[in-house]
Design an enzyme around this catalytic site. Structure first.
Site, PDB file in Angstrom:
ATOM      1  N   GLY A  38      11.157 -53.407  97.126  1.00  0.00           N
ATOM      2  CA  GLY A  38      12.497 -52.943  97.454  1.00  0.00           C
ATOM      3  C   GLY A  38      13.210 -52.495  96.201  1.00  0.00           C
ATOM      4  CB  SER A  39      13.765 -49.832  94.543  1.00  0.00           C
ATOM      5  OG  SER A  39      13.475 -48.883  95.562  1.00  0.00           O
ATOM      6  CD1 TRP A  42      19.866 -58.631  97.001  1.00  0.00           C
ATOM      7  CD2 TRP A  42      20.909 -58.571  95.036  1.00  0.00           C
ATOM      8  NE1 TRP A  42      19.900 -59.915  96.491  1.00  0.00           N
ATOM      9  CE2 TRP A  42      20.530 -59.906  95.288  1.00  0.00           C
ATOM     10  CE3 TRP A  42      21.579 -58.275  93.850  1.00  0.00           C
ATOM     11  CZ2 TRP A  42      20.793 -60.955  94.402  1.00  0.00           C
ATOM     12  CZ3 TRP A  42      21.847 -59.327  92.948  1.00  0.00           C
ATOM     13  CH2 TRP A  42      21.451 -60.643  93.239  1.00  0.00           C
ATOM     14  N   GLY A  43      18.125 -54.700  95.221  1.00  0.00           N
ATOM     15  CA  GLY A  43      16.758 -54.701  94.702  1.00  0.00           C
ATOM     16  C   GLY A  43      16.726 -54.271  93.244  1.00  0.00           C
ATOM     17  CG  PHE A 126      13.384 -50.436 106.326  1.00  0.00           C
ATOM     18  CD1 PHE A 126      13.375 -49.540 107.376  1.00  0.00           C
ATOM     19  CD2 PHE A 126      14.420 -50.347 105.392  1.00  0.00           C
ATOM     20  CE1 PHE A 126      14.374 -48.573 107.513  1.00  0.00           C
ATOM     21  CE2 PHE A 126      15.415 -49.394 105.515  1.00  0.00           C
ATOM     22  CZ  PHE A 126      15.395 -48.499 106.580  1.00  0.00           C
ATOM     23  CE  LYS A 234      26.403 -61.777 103.314  1.00  0.00           C
ATOM     24  NZ  LYS A 234      26.720 -60.384 102.979  1.00  0.00           N
ATOM     25  CG  ASN A 299      27.746 -55.659 106.477  1.00  0.00           C
ATOM     26  OD1 ASN A 299      27.227 -55.056 107.411  1.00  0.00           O
ATOM     27  ND2 ASN A 299      27.047 -56.201 105.502  1.00  0.00           N
ATOM     28  CE  LYS A 327      18.921 -46.769 105.709  1.00  0.00           C
ATOM     29  NZ  LYS A 327      19.352 -45.537 106.348  1.00  0.00           N
ATOM     30  CD  GLN A 329      20.355 -55.449 105.928  1.00  0.00           C
ATOM     31  OE1 GLN A 329      19.386 -56.170 105.943  1.00  0.00           O
ATOM     32  NE2 GLN A 329      20.267 -54.160 106.156  1.00  0.00           N
TER      33      GLN A 329
END
Ligand code: NAD
Ligand code: G3P
Length: 391
Positions: A38-39, A42-43, A126, A234, A299, A327, A329
């Protein structure tokens, strides 16, 4: 073609040497090798944290491989090529150097081939596909950690992402969650995080060692499900906080939403996993993440815009416009939580969670988050549920 370390021309090739720096062959063989799957926002920050440690700690190979979901940039260049040339993820974390020992790799299988410590940090939607591609490709005896806030709902019921990883790949999987808005950690503002582990404290300590820095303080607790559910749920409360912000309802209402949300988080976690500990909700992964996400998360921000549009603009449209490829969540998690609640006949026990999905799916207006009258969620019911399930 997957890049090998020496092709990373502008970087110090010695640092990327696959046998590690300064060790003899036998000690190099015992060093742990880290790959990040993942990149995104946060990745990329996780890569920076980890790379700053692997270069210092003798028990890790210096090189950190980062699997990148390849994409073409507006310039026509590939994202991996730009990361390897500039040492920056120009799309998801512009302006931040990742560390010269980070190597971006577009080939998932190649990226995990030599690693024995796997860090999973993609949007949760994913992960099922990624796990399928990795079956039989991961080194035996590897350890994994998930930084992913989300879950899957299957016929049998909810499946946490750490369980998906464990079950599909046959590896032990810890989790790391916390009050961690990536852009703040990227510029080294102090924050905390929580590692959740199942049994093996030594493995948990190794993960703590890999992530801990003077500005990122990590603590381990023996409660994988509690930590992971805090991080996952959360995001649903963050949408509710965004709705009340969009409706300009003020601080008291938002605080009420956070309190009620925390109660539902605890009740939902304990009803699904009775082993979940109350203390976990007082760690960074619990109340601290809830606060930061309801104040400054993506979010919350997109939910605010949704409410401001009176629910007329879709989350998909707003996400694409406001987040440039990043993205959310919360919307899918709210749907997944709703599915669990409705399958088990628990909707009335979790009015906030239920209302968030009904609003984000367009069935109720944003004002239903606190409205009196027929749409008013019966928040008092959750007090009973939370007390019942926590006793
Ligand atoms: N960003 C934060 O502040 C933050 C902080 C803590 C935890 N998290 C969690 O970390 C996880 C990853 O979030 P993020 O912020 O790194 O990601 P992001 O939202 O910034 O980026 C989206 C990522 O998804 C990738 N992607 C797009 N389509 C894909 C596909 N079909 N298959 C695989 N990958 C694809 C993109 O290349 C990109 O790397 C999430 O669960 C999130 O909740 C995020
Ligand atoms: O930006 P969000 O809403 O995905 O939240 C980011 C982090 O999870 C906060 O800890």
């Amino acid at each position: 073609m997957a890049p090998s370390a020496p092709e990373n021309a502008s970087h110090n090739a010695a640092l990327l040497s696959s046998s590690g720096v300064g060790g003899d062959v036998s000690s190099a063989a015992q060093k742990s090798r880290v790959t990040i799957i993942g990149s995104g926002n946060w990745g990329s920050v996780a890569s920076k944290l980890i790379a700053s440690n692997t270069i210092k700690l003798a028990s890790f190979h210096d090189e950190v491989r980062m699997w990148v979901f390849e994409e073409k940039l507006p310039s026509g260049e590939k994202l991996t090529e730009v990361i390897n040339r500039t040492n920056e993820n120009v799309k998801y974390l512009p302006g931040i150097k990742l560390g010269k020992n980070v190597v971006a790799d577009p080939d998932l299988e190649n990226a995990v081939r030599d690693a024995n410590m796997l860090v999973f940090v993609t949007p949760h939607q994913f992960m099922e596909g990624i796990c399928k591609r990795l079956v039989g490709k991961v080194k035996e005896g590897s350890q994994a950690i998930s930084l992913i806030k989300g879950m899957e709902v299957k016929m049998e019921g909810p499946c946490m992402i750490s369980s998906l990883i464990s079950e599909q790949l046959g590896v032990n999987c810890c989790v790391l969650m916390g009050a961690n808005i990536a852009n703040e950690i990227a510029v080294e503002k102090f924050s905390e995080a929580t590692v959740g582990y199942r049994e093996n404290r030594e493995i948990a300590e190794k993960w703590v060692q890999l992530f801990n820095t003077p500005y990122f303080m990590v603590t381990a607790v023996q409660d994988v499900e509690g930590v992971e559910l805090c991080g996952t749920l959360k995001n649903v409360v963050a949408l509710a906080a965004g709705f009340v912000d969009g409706l300009e309802m003020g601080n008291n209402t938002k605080a009420a939403i956070m309190r009620i949300g925390l109660r539902e988080m605890r009740a939902f976690s304990k009803i699904l996993f009775p082993t979940v500990k109350d203390n976990t909700f007082f760690e960074s992964c619990g109340v601290a993440d809830l606060i930061t996400t309801c104040l400054g998360g993506r979010n919350r921000r997109v939910a605010e815009a949704f409410a401001k549009s009176g629910g007329k603009r879709s989350f998909d449209e707003l996400e694409a416009e406001m987040l440039q490829g990043q993205k959310l969540q919360g919307v899918s998690t709210a749907r997944e939580v709703y599915e669990v609640l409705s399958n088990r006949g628990w909707l009335e026990l979790f009015p906030l969670f239920a209302a968030v999905h009904e609003i984000s799916s367009g069935r109720l207006p944003p004002s239903a988050i606190v409205e009196y009258g027929e749409h008013k969620p019966n928040f008092s019911a959750v007090e009973g549920a939370a007390q019942y399930f926590s006793s």
